[in-house]
Design an enzyme around this catalytic site. Structure first.
Site, PDB file in Angstrom:
ATOM      1  N   ARG A 103      11.609   7.332  -1.123  1.00  0.00           N
ATOM      2  CA  ARG A 103      10.970   7.704  -2.391  1.00  0.00           C
ATOM      3  C   ARG A 103       9.897   8.777  -2.224  1.00  0.00           C
ATOM      4  NH1 ARG A 103       9.381   1.607  -3.492  1.00  0.00           N
ATOM      5  NH2 ARG A 103       8.879   1.954  -1.281  1.00  0.00           N
ATOM      6  N   ASP A 157      10.087   6.795   4.018  1.00  0.00           N
ATOM      7  CA  ASP A 157      10.474   6.157   2.751  1.00  0.00           C
ATOM      8  C   ASP A 157      11.280   7.127   1.871  1.00  0.00           C
ATOM      9  OD1 ASP A 157      10.303   5.137  -0.023  1.00  0.00           O
ATOM     10  OD2 ASP A 157       8.937   3.652   0.846  1.00  0.00           O
ATOM     11  N   CYS A 197       5.897   9.675   5.448  1.00  0.00           N
ATOM     12  CA  CYS A 197       6.639   8.423   5.680  1.00  0.00           C
ATOM     13  C   CYS A 197       8.130   8.680   5.466  1.00  0.00           C
ATOM     14  CB  CYS A 197       6.157   7.329   4.728  1.00  0.00           C
ATOM     15  SG  CYS A 197       6.954   5.729   5.022  1.00  0.00           S
ATOM     16  N   CYS A 226       3.363   1.302   0.813  1.00  0.00           N
ATOM     17  CA  CYS A 226       4.164   1.588   2.006  1.00  0.00           C
ATOM     18  C   CYS A 226       4.651   0.282   2.658  1.00  0.00           C
ATOM     19  CB  CYS A 226       3.351   2.405   3.000  1.00  0.00           C
ATOM     20  SG  CYS A 226       4.282   2.880   4.472  1.00  0.00           S
ATOM     21  N   HIS A 265       1.576   6.983   1.508  1.00  0.00           N
ATOM     22  CA  HIS A 265       1.823   6.590   0.115  1.00  0.00           C
ATOM     23  C   HIS A 265       1.423   5.144  -0.109  1.00  0.00           C
ATOM     24  CE1 HIS A 265       5.670   4.236   0.754  1.00  0.00           C
ATOM     25  NE2 HIS A 265       5.614   4.896   1.894  1.00  0.00           N
TER      26      HIS A 265
HETATM   27 CO    CO Z   1       6.018   4.144   3.740  1.00  0.00          CO
END
Ligand code: CO
Length: 201
Positions: free
Chosen positions: A46, A44, A42, A101, A98
């Site tokens: 993080r 993302d 992803c 999400c 994750h």
């Molecule tokens: Co995500």
């Protein structure tokens, strides 16, 4: 005046530290890359690929998009897979989703977010395939996180079904496709136990 000056400072410090620990590291790496892993994760902020599995530059070929989706019409993702499998000959493809999400969560609502709605459709499809199970989960967070897991499993299937991976297996190339999920709360990865080693699986 250069903007984001602190990032250039950080970069110089980072490169100097690596060079001090391993003299010639960048010079050697500049000649060729031979990663054994393709990471599809992803976007993302993080969930940074190399940091999570603690691997230095040169070890992981990376493709990231919103909610780690592998779509058969996505030339970007398919090109990454093709290059990784056919040229770099990676031994492992890891689809890492994750919990928590945002893309998966957004796909579960009716709110419109613009262009990205079209991308999230793919996750809505995953929900539709598993609606019976998901609708039975009362808790909203638990339902979202289960969809995060199912999405990883679905995308592992999509990777395996690409003509690229099918072709590699047919040609006898050793290639394992894994489905992992990362938890933001503790920084730990869980194996979804859907590792696929060939077309029979
Ligand atoms: Co995500």
């Amino acid at each position: 005046m250069k903007s984001l000056k602190h990032l250039f400072d950080e970069n110089r410090g980072w490169a100097a530290k690596i060079e001090e620990e391993q003299p010639g590291f960048f010079e050697t790496l500049s000649k060729a890359q031979a990663p054994e892993i393709l990471w599809i994760g992803c976007a993302d902020s993080r969930v940074p690929a190399n940091e999570i599995i603690n691997l230095p530059p040169g070890e992981v070929f990376v493709h990231r998009n919103i909610a780690n989706v592998v779509v058969h019409t996505d030339l970007n993702c398919l090109s990454v897979i093709q290059y990784a499998v056919e040229v770099l000959k990676v031994k492992h493809i890891i689809v890492c989703g994750h919990y928590g999400c945002g893309g998966v969560a957004a796909s579960m609502g009716d709110e419109s977010f613009g262009l990205i709605d079209n991308w999230l459709r793919h996750i809505k499809d995953v929900y539709r395939f598993h609606a019976a199970e998901l609708d039975g989960i009362e808790d909203q967070i638990a339902r979202r996180d289960r969809l995060c897991e199912l999405n990883v499993i679905e995308q592992v299937g999509n990777v395996c079904n690409t003509s690229i991976v099918q072709g590699a297996w047919k040609g006898g190339q050793s290639l394992h496709v894994h489905g992992w999920i990362y938890r933001l709360e503790d920084g730990l990865i869980r194996d979804m136990d859907v590792t696929t080693l060939g077309p029979d699986e």
